[in-house]
Design an enzyme around this catalytic site. Structure first.
Site, mmCIF file in Angstrom:
data_model
loop_
_atom_site.group_PDB
_atom_site.id
_atom_site.type_symbol
_atom_site.label_atom_id
_atom_site.label_comp_id
_atom_site.label_asym_id
_atom_site.label_seq_id
_atom_site.Cartn_x
_atom_site.Cartn_y
_atom_site.Cartn_z
ATOM 1 N N ARG A 1 0.839 -1.182 0.000
ATOM 2 C CA ARG A 1 0.000 0.000 0.000
ATOM 3 C C ARG A 1 0.887 1.249 0.000
ATOM 4 O O ARG A 1 1.953 1.260 0.645
ATOM 5 C CB ARG A 1 -0.849 -0.024 1.280
ATOM 6 C CG ARG A 1 -1.855 1.088 1.427
ATOM 7 C CD ARG A 1 -2.979 0.960 0.470
ATOM 8 N NE ARG A 1 -4.133 1.769 0.852
ATOM 9 C CZ ARG A 1 -5.131 2.040 0.009
ATOM 10 N NH1 ARG A 1 -5.113 1.568 -1.235
ATOM 11 N NH2 ARG A 1 -6.155 2.747 0.401
ATOM 12 N N THR B 1 -9.760 0.332 -9.454
ATOM 13 C CA THR B 1 -8.709 -0.510 -8.928
ATOM 14 C C THR B 1 -8.776 -1.690 -9.864
ATOM 15 O O THR B 1 -9.642 -1.744 -10.724
ATOM 16 C CB THR B 1 -9.101 -0.822 -7.461
ATOM 17 O OG1 THR B 1 -9.047 0.392 -6.739
ATOM 18 C CG2 THR B 1 -8.286 -1.876 -6.800
ATOM 19 N N THR C 1 -3.963 -0.755 -7.354
ATOM 20 C CA THR C 1 -4.761 0.450 -7.571
ATOM 21 C C THR C 1 -3.934 1.721 -7.665
ATOM 22 O O THR C 1 -2.838 1.807 -7.091
ATOM 23 C CB THR C 1 -5.776 0.626 -6.411
ATOM 24 O OG1 THR C 1 -6.668 1.680 -6.729
ATOM 25 C CG2 THR C 1 -5.100 0.910 -5.090
ATOM 26 N N ASN D 1 -6.054 4.282 -6.959
ATOM 27 C CA ASN D 1 -7.248 4.842 -6.326
ATOM 28 C C ASN D 1 -8.274 5.176 -7.401
ATOM 29 O O ASN D 1 -8.845 4.278 -7.997
ATOM 30 C CB ASN D 1 -6.966 6.029 -5.428
ATOM 31 C CG ASN D 1 -8.174 6.352 -4.561
ATOM 32 O OD1 ASN D 1 -8.984 5.457 -4.307
ATOM 33 N ND2 ASN D 1 -8.327 7.562 -4.118
ATOM 34 N N ASP E 1 -7.837 8.181 0.366
ATOM 35 C CA ASP E 1 -8.368 7.075 1.173
ATOM 36 C C ASP E 1 -8.176 7.297 2.669
ATOM 37 O O ASP E 1 -8.720 6.565 3.492
ATOM 38 C CB ASP E 1 -7.743 5.742 0.753
ATOM 39 C CG ASP E 1 -8.521 5.080 -0.395
ATOM 40 O OD1 ASP E 1 -9.637 5.539 -0.685
ATOM 41 O OD2 ASP E 1 -8.006 4.110 -0.976
ATOM 42 N N SER F 1 -7.753 0.866 3.194
ATOM 43 C CA SER F 1 -8.218 0.402 1.886
ATOM 44 C C SER F 1 -9.437 -0.493 2.060
ATOM 45 O O SER F 1 -9.732 -0.972 3.154
ATOM 46 C CB SER F 1 -7.097 -0.395 1.221
ATOM 47 O OG SER F 1 -7.549 -1.021 0.047
ATOM 48 N N SER F 2 -10.132 -0.724 0.949
ATOM 49 C CA SER F 2 -11.208 -1.716 0.926
ATOM 50 C C SER F 2 -10.829 -2.937 0.097
ATOM 51 O O SER F 2 -11.649 -3.852 -0.067
ATOM 52 C CB SER F 2 -12.479 -1.097 0.325
ATOM 53 O OG SER F 2 -12.909 -0.011 1.102
ATOM 54 N N GLY G 1 -13.518 -1.256 -7.147
ATOM 55 C CA GLY G 1 -14.837 -0.661 -6.876
ATOM 56 C C GLY G 1 -14.893 0.152 -5.601
ATOM 57 O O GLY G 1 -15.980 0.362 -5.069
ATOM 58 N N GLY G 2 -13.734 0.589 -5.071
ATOM 59 C CA GLY G 2 -13.764 1.427 -3.870
ATOM 60 C C GLY G 2 -14.516 0.721 -2.756
ATOM 61 O O GLY G 2 -14.265 -0.447 -2.450
HETATM 62 N N1 GLY Z 1 -8.397 3.031 -3.367
HETATM 63 C C1 GLY Z 1 -9.423 2.103 -3.112
HETATM 64 C C2 GLY Z 1 -9.107 1.218 -1.948
HETATM 65 O O1 GLY Z 1 -7.951 0.931 -1.700
HETATM 66 O O2 GLY Z 1 -10.000 0.829 -1.260
#
Ligand code: GLY
Length: 573
Positions: free
Chosen positions: A95, A371, A389, A391, A413, A442-443, A463-464
């Site tokens: 990350r 992503t 990603t 983002n 984020d 993050s998701s 998909g965030g």
């Molecule tokens: N940038 C989207 C995530 O990492 O959740």
């Protein structure tokens, strides 16, 4: 011979497409599903050349930086979940990090209000990139091939070019004005100022040179030397914060995966700084006591149950999740089955809860969400789930001049201000506040589902905020609704994230009478996704009694490419 045919022939030779093309969506000895046909072919070719799933994922990851530039990247970050055939499971966290000069209120004005666009559309939006460190570390520790072997296909694709698919040409054209703000971006994504058209050859010389520096010098080819100089010069030109020291200090982190169980399957997923694995396991724990299979796919009962699990899990996300190196995330409790049951005690099968009544548990959500996720299983049973990603789509839209690579806008984020939504409408507080060197929450939810000691399903999605619920639905579709991987990935989706209190859903996803039933229970706010914009892109692969099957998400133009060796081909005759 026309130039274009020569180039395609060169590329095909370099990547050895022959076996892969004969086996779409099926492989006896390996399968790779990604958002890009070229990247999937690269991965399958690596398997054919004797590489394992990690080699294939790393090679496909570098290829995605060339052929899927909205999300594939060198200038962003990602999470890789690896499960080797011997049962070893591990995750690599690469990350992005906040630069050392970042500060908690860096996106606020003098009145303490968030300055719109600063965390998404400026040089200040860029986090220290992690992808190159992570891919190289994964290769070194679990791969079998040389750096050159896995990076070379990406270099060929960048240097020789590839024929621009329609979706990519249209995406470049749509963002023409955004790219025009940065000369280096316009240089890459327009053809001398004019929009590219589908079918044109898309060549990226600067990116090829950046990849060549990585091939030659490994991480020093990115985090030091010319690439680092160009990146820091871009920061200085645009008022960004990343310094040479930030780049040199960047390290990927090996983390133990989060593990859960669901109806006799083991769930192996990503720990913080992703919220993905924690929420996935928490939601599975909440719905496990219910007979989802009998309730049926797409029924009001099932959708109500899942929405209520989502509402509670996302409320916990806002309070409790952040970078574990900076904040004591109460992980054991969040993923505990008893905690899930107590959290779900107020669930009423006939009535929607109010998000305003759902605070976080006592131990403890508008964008083009780009992503990208890939899934790989090889013939030995090694499996990789990899989500990466920038983002938002094309990240900050800033190409660091001279590198050919886009920079992320991952800083968005973080929670810029308590209880103030980010681009995905997600809320956060102290746990995800900005601090120097901290990783933003993050998701991303790269996940491997294990059955009887073997990887059964590898999945995940972009998909965030919708990543986690997309991954949940694919898993429930396979385990509860007995779908094959194509059905599970293709089935319509919905999403709820506590706040804003609304459910988004895909066309044809919910029948009118089901919708009426859900409205009657109190689910009153519904947002129908426009045609052509689905939720997620869950490129997934699955082991079946009939070999390995792959599904590229039908919402987008990816590909699942299998590999069957001659030995496998003879055996199946
Ligand atoms: N940038 C989207 C995530 O990492 O959740």
């Amino acid at each position: 011979m026309p130039r274009i045919i020569v180039l395609i022939a060169t590329l095909c030779c370099a990547l050895d497409l022959s076996a892969a093309q004969r086996e779409p969506r099926h492989g006896d000895d390996g399968i790779v599903a990604t958002r890009s046909y070229f990247a999937s072919v690269v991965g399958a070719s690596i398997l054919r050349g004797g590489g394992n799933a990690v080699d294939a994922a790393v090679a496909a990851g570098f290829a995605l930086a060339v052929t899927h530039p909205s999300a594939g990247n060198l200038g962003g970050g990602g999470f890789m979940v690896i499960r080797m055939a011997d049962g070893t499971a591990i995750t690599n966290d690469h990350r992005e990090k906040a630069p050392a000069a970042a500060s908690r209120d860096m996106y606020l004005d003098d009145e303490g209000e968030v300055v719109e666009g600063l965390s998404t559309r400026s040089h200040l939006a860029v986090g220290v990139p992690g992808t190159v460190a992570g891919l190289l570390d994964a290769l070194e520790k679990y791969g079998t091939m040389s750096r050159k072997e896995v990076i070379q296909p990406a270099i060929v694709l960048a240097r020789n070019g590839f024929v621009l698919p329609r979706d990519l040409a249209l995406a470049f054209e749509r963002r023409k004005d955004q790219f025009a703000r940065y000369p280096a971006s316009a240089e890459v994504f327009t053809n001398e100022g004019e929009p590219y058209t589908a079918g044109e050859l898309f060549v990226q010389h600067d990116l090829a040179r950046t990849l060549e520096r990585i091939r030659r010098r490994g991480r020093d080819g990115f985090y030091k030397g010319k690439t680092a100089d160009l990146l820091v010069a871009e920061m200085e030109r645009g008022g960004g914060l990343i310094t040479h020291q930030d780049l040199e200090d960047y390290m990927s982190v090996w983390r133990e995966p989060l593990r859960g169980t669901y109806r006799g399957h083991e769930i192996v997923s990503m720990p913080p700084p992703s919220s993905g694995g924690a929420l996935l396991i928490q939601m599975l724990n909440m719905i496990e006591p219910y007979d989802v299979s009998t309730m049926g796919f797409g029924s009001a009962d099932t959708i109500h149950l899942m929405i209520e699990a989502e509402r509670r899990a996302y409320a916990d996300r806002a309070e409790h999740l952040g970078d574990p190196d900076f904040y004591p995330v109460p992980m054991a409790r969040l993923t505990d089955k008893d905690y899930a049951r107590s959290r779900f005690e107020d669930f009423d099968p006939n009535k929607a809860s109010l998000s305003s009544d759902i605070g976080p548990g006592t131990t403890p959500v508008k964008e083009s969400p780009d992503t990208t996720h890939m899934s790989v299983i090889d013939g030995e049973g090694n499996a990789v789930a990899y989500t990466t990603t920038l983002n938002l789509s094309y990240g900050s839209k800033i190409v660091a001049a001279g590198t050919g690579m886009l920079l992320n806008n991952e800083m968005d984020d973080f929670s810029s201000k308590d209880n103030t939504p980010n681009a995905f409408g997600l809320l956060g507080r102290e746990a995800n506040a900005i601090a120097p060197g901290k990783r933003m929450l993050s998701s991303m939810t790269p996940t491997i589902v294990v059955k009887d000691g073997e990887p059964m399903l590898v999945t995940g999605s972009p998909g965030g905020s919708t990543i986690i619920t997309t991954t949940l639905q694919v898993i429930v579709n396979v385990i509860d609704h007995d779908m094959d991987v194509s059905q599970a990935v293709g089935a319509p989706r919905f999403h709820h994230q506590w706040q804003p209190n609304r459910i988004i859903y895909e066309p044809f996803g919910i029948s009118p009478d089901t919708l009426t039933g859900l409205r009657e229970r109190g689910h009153t706010e519904w947002v129908l996704m426009p045609f052509g914009r689905g939720i997620g892109d869950a490129n997934s692969v699955m082991r079946t009694g009939d070999g390995l099957k792959g599904a590229s998400d039908p919402r987008n133009a990816g590909a699942a490419v299998g590999y069957t060796s001659d030995r496998g081909r003879r055996a199946s005759r």
